[in-house]
Scaffold this motif. Structure first.
Motif, PDB file in Angstrom:
ATOM      1  N   TYR A  47     114.169 -10.451 -18.003  1.00  0.00           N
ATOM      2  CA  TYR A  47     113.184  -9.993 -18.995  1.00  0.00           C
ATOM      3  C   TYR A  47     111.949 -10.864 -18.887  1.00  0.00           C
ATOM      4  O   TYR A  47     112.046 -12.094 -18.938  1.00  0.00           O
ATOM      5  N   LEU A  48     110.802 -10.225 -18.735  1.00  0.00           N
ATOM      6  CA  LEU A  48     109.566 -10.991 -18.578  1.00  0.00           C
ATOM      7  C   LEU A  48     108.805 -11.033 -19.909  1.00  0.00           C
ATOM      8  O   LEU A  48     108.467  -9.986 -20.465  1.00  0.00           O
ATOM      9  N   VAL A  49     108.548 -12.230 -20.410  1.00  0.00           N
ATOM     10  CA  VAL A  49     107.707 -12.367 -21.598  1.00  0.00           C
ATOM     11  C   VAL A  49     106.283 -12.591 -21.098  1.00  0.00           C
ATOM     12  O   VAL A  49     105.990 -13.612 -20.480  1.00  0.00           O
ATOM     13  N   LYS A  50     105.426 -11.611 -21.372  1.00  0.00           N
ATOM     14  CA  LYS A  50     104.035 -11.696 -20.913  1.00  0.00           C
ATOM     15  C   LYS A  50     103.303 -12.790 -21.672  1.00  0.00           C
ATOM     16  O   LYS A  50     103.311 -12.829 -22.884  1.00  0.00           O
ATOM     17  N   GLY A  51     102.668 -13.676 -20.921  1.00  0.00           N
ATOM     18  CA  GLY A  51     101.967 -14.773 -21.552  1.00  0.00           C
ATOM     19  C   GLY A  51     100.552 -14.426 -21.985  1.00  0.00           C
ATOM     20  O   GLY A  51      99.991 -13.427 -21.531  1.00  0.00           O
ATOM     21  N   ALA A  52     100.017 -15.220 -22.881  1.00  0.00           N
ATOM     22  CA  ALA A  52      98.612 -15.139 -23.276  1.00  0.00           C
ATOM     23  C   ALA A  52      98.243 -16.482 -23.890  1.00  0.00           C
ATOM     24  O   ALA A  52      99.069 -17.094 -24.567  1.00  0.00           O
ATOM     25  N   ARG A  53      97.013 -16.921 -23.634  1.00  0.00           N
ATOM     26  CA  ARG A  53      96.561 -18.176 -24.234  1.00  0.00           C
ATOM     27  C   ARG A  53      96.487 -18.030 -25.746  1.00  0.00           C
ATOM     28  O   ARG A  53      96.170 -16.958 -26.258  1.00  0.00           O
ATOM     29  N   TYR A  54      96.744 -19.118 -26.477  1.00  0.00           N
ATOM     30  CA  TYR A  54      96.695 -19.062 -27.933  1.00  0.00           C
ATOM     31  C   TYR A  54      95.293 -18.694 -28.407  1.00  0.00           C
ATOM     32  O   TYR A  54      94.318 -19.291 -27.962  1.00  0.00           O
TER      33      TYR A  54
ATOM     34  N   CYS B 154     127.259 -14.581 -45.174  1.00  0.00           N
ATOM     35  CA  CYS B 154     125.933 -14.040 -44.843  1.00  0.00           C
ATOM     36  C   CYS B 154     125.787 -12.616 -45.385  1.00  0.00           C
ATOM     37  O   CYS B 154     124.746 -12.248 -45.921  1.00  0.00           O
ATOM     38  N   ARG B 155     126.841 -11.830 -45.241  1.00  0.00           N
ATOM     39  CA  ARG B 155     126.807 -10.454 -45.768  1.00  0.00           C
ATOM     40  C   ARG B 155     126.543 -10.457 -47.277  1.00  0.00           C
ATOM     41  O   ARG B 155     125.733  -9.681 -47.785  1.00  0.00           O
ATOM     42  N   ASP B 156     127.184 -11.371 -47.991  1.00  0.00           N
ATOM     43  CA  ASP B 156     127.085 -11.362 -49.449  1.00  0.00           C
ATOM     44  C   ASP B 156     125.857 -12.106 -49.981  1.00  0.00           C
ATOM     45  O   ASP B 156     125.393 -11.803 -51.079  1.00  0.00           O
ATOM     46  N   LEU B 157     125.356 -13.084 -49.244  1.00  0.00           N
ATOM     47  CA  LEU B 157     124.312 -13.954 -49.802  1.00  0.00           C
ATOM     48  C   LEU B 157     122.904 -13.667 -49.279  1.00  0.00           C
ATOM     49  O   LEU B 157     121.918 -13.996 -49.949  1.00  0.00           O
ATOM     50  N   LEU B 158     122.780 -13.089 -48.071  1.00  0.00           N
ATOM     51  CA  LEU B 158     121.436 -12.852 -47.540  1.00  0.00           C
ATOM     52  C   LEU B 158     120.865 -11.571 -48.132  1.00  0.00           C
ATOM     53  O   LEU B 158     121.546 -10.547 -48.196  1.00  0.00           O
ATOM     54  N   ASP B 159     119.607 -11.628 -48.557  1.00  0.00           N
ATOM     55  CA  ASP B 159     118.977 -10.438 -49.117  1.00  0.00           C
ATOM     56  C   ASP B 159     118.560  -9.472 -48.022  1.00  0.00           C
ATOM     57  O   ASP B 159     118.546  -8.272 -48.218  1.00  0.00           O
ATOM     58  N   GLU B 160     118.176 -10.000 -46.861  1.00  0.00           N
ATOM     59  CA  GLU B 160     117.850  -9.138 -45.730  1.00  0.00           C
ATOM     60  C   GLU B 160     117.901  -9.944 -44.436  1.00  0.00           C
ATOM     61  O   GLU B 160     117.895 -11.174 -44.459  1.00  0.00           O
ATOM     62  N   ILE B 161     117.959  -9.206 -43.326  1.00  0.00           N
ATOM     63  CA  ILE B 161     117.884  -9.846 -42.008  1.00  0.00           C
ATOM     64  C   ILE B 161     116.733  -9.184 -41.261  1.00  0.00           C
ATOM     65  O   ILE B 161     116.638  -7.955 -41.214  1.00  0.00           O
ATOM     66  N   VAL B 162     115.836  -9.993 -40.728  1.00  0.00           N
ATOM     67  CA  VAL B 162     114.659  -9.484 -40.029  1.00  0.00           C
ATOM     68  C   VAL B 162     114.725  -9.951 -38.577  1.00  0.00           C
ATOM     69  O   VAL B 162     115.050 -11.108 -38.303  1.00  0.00           O
ATOM     70  N   LEU B 163     114.426  -9.040 -37.661  1.00  0.00           N
ATOM     71  CA  LEU B 163     114.490  -9.347 -36.227  1.00  0.00           C
ATOM     72  C   LEU B 163     113.093  -9.501 -35.648  1.00  0.00           C
ATOM     73  O   LEU B 163     112.167  -8.782 -36.034  1.00  0.00           O
ATOM     74  N   VAL B 164     112.940 -10.423 -34.717  1.00  0.00           N
ATOM     75  CA  VAL B 164     111.643 -10.615 -34.059  1.00  0.00           C
ATOM     76  C   VAL B 164     111.805 -10.510 -32.541  1.00  0.00           C
ATOM     77  O   VAL B 164     112.880 -10.762 -32.000  1.00  0.00           O
ATOM     78  N   SER B 165     110.702 -10.158 -31.875  1.00  0.00           N
ATOM     79  CA  SER B 165     110.727  -9.967 -30.429  1.00  0.00           C
ATOM     80  C   SER B 165     110.438 -11.282 -29.715  1.00  0.00           C
ATOM     81  O   SER B 165     109.954 -12.249 -30.321  1.00  0.00           O
ATOM     82  N   GLU B 166     110.695 -11.319 -28.420  1.00  0.00           N
ATOM     83  CA  GLU B 166     110.395 -12.519 -27.620  1.00  0.00           C
ATOM     84  C   GLU B 166     108.897 -12.820 -27.660  1.00  0.00           C
ATOM     85  O   GLU B 166     108.484 -13.976 -27.711  1.00  0.00           O
ATOM     86  N   GLU B 167     108.073 -11.766 -27.635  1.00  0.00           N
ATOM     87  CA  GLU B 167     106.618 -11.951 -27.661  1.00  0.00           C
ATOM     88  C   GLU B 167     106.188 -12.569 -28.990  1.00  0.00           C
ATOM     89  O   GLU B 167     105.284 -13.409 -29.037  1.00  0.00           O
ATOM     90  N   GLU B 168     106.827 -12.141 -30.070  1.00  0.00           N
ATOM     91  CA  GLU B 168     106.504 -12.711 -31.390  1.00  0.00           C
ATOM     92  C   GLU B 168     106.938 -14.173 -31.481  1.00  0.00           C
ATOM     93  O   GLU B 168     106.252 -15.005 -32.081  1.00  0.00           O
ATOM     94  N   ILE B 169     108.061 -14.498 -30.869  1.00  0.00           N
ATOM     95  CA  ILE B 169     108.532 -15.896 -30.849  1.00  0.00           C
ATOM     96  C   ILE B 169     107.555 -16.749 -30.030  1.00  0.00           C
ATOM     97  O   ILE B 169     107.185 -17.852 -30.434  1.00  0.00           O
ATOM     98  N   TYR B 170     107.129 -16.207 -28.907  1.00  0.00           N
ATOM     99  CA  TYR B 170     106.187 -16.909 -28.014  1.00  0.00           C
ATOM    100  C   TYR B 170     104.922 -17.280 -28.793  1.00  0.00           C
ATOM    101  O   TYR B 170     104.489 -18.430 -28.805  1.00  0.00           O
ATOM    102  N   ARG B 171     104.354 -16.307 -29.485  1.00  0.00           N
ATOM    103  CA  ARG B 171     103.111 -16.558 -30.238  1.00  0.00           C
ATOM    104  C   ARG B 171     103.328 -17.539 -31.379  1.00  0.00           C
ATOM    105  O   ARG B 171     102.473 -18.380 -31.671  1.00  0.00           O
ATOM    106  N   ALA B 172     104.464 -17.453 -32.034  1.00  0.00           N
ATOM    107  CA  ALA B 172     104.738 -18.349 -33.165  1.00  0.00           C
ATOM    108  C   ALA B 172     104.945 -19.787 -32.690  1.00  0.00           C
ATOM    109  O   ALA B 172     104.554 -20.740 -33.377  1.00  0.00           O
ATOM    110  N   MET B 173     105.532 -19.962 -31.502  1.00  0.00           N
ATOM    111  CA  MET B 173     105.673 -21.329 -30.956  1.00  0.00           C
ATOM    112  C   MET B 173     104.293 -21.922 -30.693  1.00  0.00           C
ATOM    113  O   MET B 173     104.037 -23.091 -30.987  1.00  0.00           O
ATOM    114  N   GLN B 174     103.393 -21.092 -30.169  1.00  0.00           N
ATOM    115  CA  GLN B 174     102.016 -21.547 -29.945  1.00  0.00           C
ATOM    116  C   GLN B 174     101.352 -21.901 -31.274  1.00  0.00           C
ATOM    117  O   GLN B 174     100.697 -22.942 -31.401  1.00  0.00           O
ATOM    118  N   ALA B 175     101.523 -21.055 -32.276  1.00  0.00           N
ATOM    119  CA  ALA B 175     100.876 -21.279 -33.573  1.00  0.00           C
ATOM    120  C   ALA B 175     101.353 -22.589 -34.198  1.00  0.00           C
ATOM    121  O   ALA B 175     100.550 -23.391 -34.681  1.00  0.00           O
TER     122      ALA B 175
END
Ligand SMILES: *Cc1c(COP(=O)(O)O)cnc(C)c1O
Length: 335
Positions: free
Chosen positions: A326-333, A245-266
């Motif tokens: 940790y509370l992930v605040k909800g919102a309708r899609y 992974c160190r040698d082959l990945l060009d970058e590593i990007v991190l996402v938040s729980e809120e961003e994961i929540y919205r992407a699951m909805q999408a």
């Protein structure tokens, strides 16, 4: 031990009868959002509901003579893959997991006839137990990510994507222990070194990112996440996946729980796919504007569908989700 494209081609032949060659589907919504042709590699369509069947099957087929039992530690999907492979080969299996494993994943593994053991609150505890088991005669331990046959098996996903999309520009790969990213990046870059490969994971407990930053494998605290399949460390004695992974990945990007929540909805509301939090990290980063200057076409791997339905329903209906402290605040899609 140095893996090459030849190992992945070999794996492909070995597992051909046992795993599904999954489709690569265009996503109209994500193509609009990203401004590039955007594709989803549907590993949710494997019989175990996740890509881990590929690596587990390849490793099981290469188990030493005299093996009667397969064992592993798992956040759920690898265990299901190993249990399935064991059943196909007429072997027994013992799957070791921590208490963080969702009930649905546990039930899926038991339904395949595997023995399950729940030990402690982290992958490290589960790993210690399966290492102990693996020292007995005839018991073969299959690492979820740090094994050459597992990495080669996961790499077959990369071969298939490039067959379907030879001009691939960017590959977005969910990242935990790094077996998937190592295999897929090796396949992609061996075929075309110009392909940009991004590893994506949640910002809480990102073990591979912390290890690459430190220059060696480090421990991170494991916490509950919507992307439960991405939990766990990379092993302080990591042999393969860290360096790859160190040698082959060009970058590593991190996402938040809120961003994961919205992407699951999408993914559900726009493309009608039921998928785990772990799968949508690429979509999440893209929707959050964290991937600038994307070179198209883009593909991401929808790695698994073994969701906890109660939690999934809460997210789709816009309710809050309480994770261990940790509370992930909800919102309708779309709201
Ligand atoms: C295991 C898993 C991953 C991450 O794979 P690694 O090889 O551990 O990096 C991603 N998504 C799902 C659904 C998984 O089960």
């Amino acid at each position: 031990m140095q893996l090459s494209l030849a190992d992945i081609l070999e794996a492909r032949k070995a597992i051909a009868g046992e795993v599904v060659r999954t489709p690569l589907l265009p996503s109209r919504f994500m193509s609009e959002q990203s401004g590039q042709p955007f594709f989803l590699k549907m590993e949710t369509m494997q019989p175990t509901g996740a890509f881990k069947l590929r690596g587990a099957t390849n490793a099981a087929l290469n188990a030493p003579e005299g093996t009667h039992t397969l064992t592993c530690c798992s956040t759920g999907n690898h265990g299901r893959g190993v249990a399935y492979a064991a059943r196909q080969l007429g072997l027994k299996s013992v799957i070791c997991m921590s208490a963080l494993v969702p009930q649905t994943k546990l039930e899926g593994i038991r339904a395949l006839g595997a023995e399950t053991r729940i030990i402690g609150k982290s992958q490290d505890d589960a790993l210690a137990e399966c290492r102990k088991l693996g020292r007995s005669d005839g018991v073969f331990e299959i690492s979820p990510f740090d094994d050459p046959y597992v990495i080669a098996g996961q790499g077959t996903i990369g071969l298939e994507i490039l067959e379907d999309l030879p001009n691939l520009g960017t590959l977005l790969v969910p990242l935990s222990g790094g077996g998937l990213a190592a295999g897929v990046a090796l396949a992609a870059k061996s075929i075309n070194p110009a392909i940009h490969v991004v590893g994506l994971t949640m910002d809480r407990g990102a073990a591979m990112k912390a290890s690459i930053d430190a220059g060696h494998p480090v421990e991170v605290q494991e916490v509950a996440s919507l992307a439960d399949s991405l939990g766990g460390g990379i092993g302080l004695d990591n042999r393969l996946s860290f360096a790859m992974c160190r040698d082959l990945l060009d970058e590593i990007v991190l996402v938040s729980e809120e961003e994961i929540y919205r992407a699951m909805q999408a993914l559900y509301y726009e493309d009608s796919h039921v998928a785990e939090g772990a799968c949508v990290v690429g979509i999440a980063a893209c929707l959050a504007g964290k991937l600038s200057g994307l070179k198209g076409p883009v593909a991401t791997i929808i790695t698994g569908r073994n969701v906890d339905m109660t939690q999934f329903t809460r997210i789709m209906t816009g309710q809050d989700v309480q994770l261990d402290g940790y509370l992930v605040k909800g919102a309708r899609y779309g709201a």
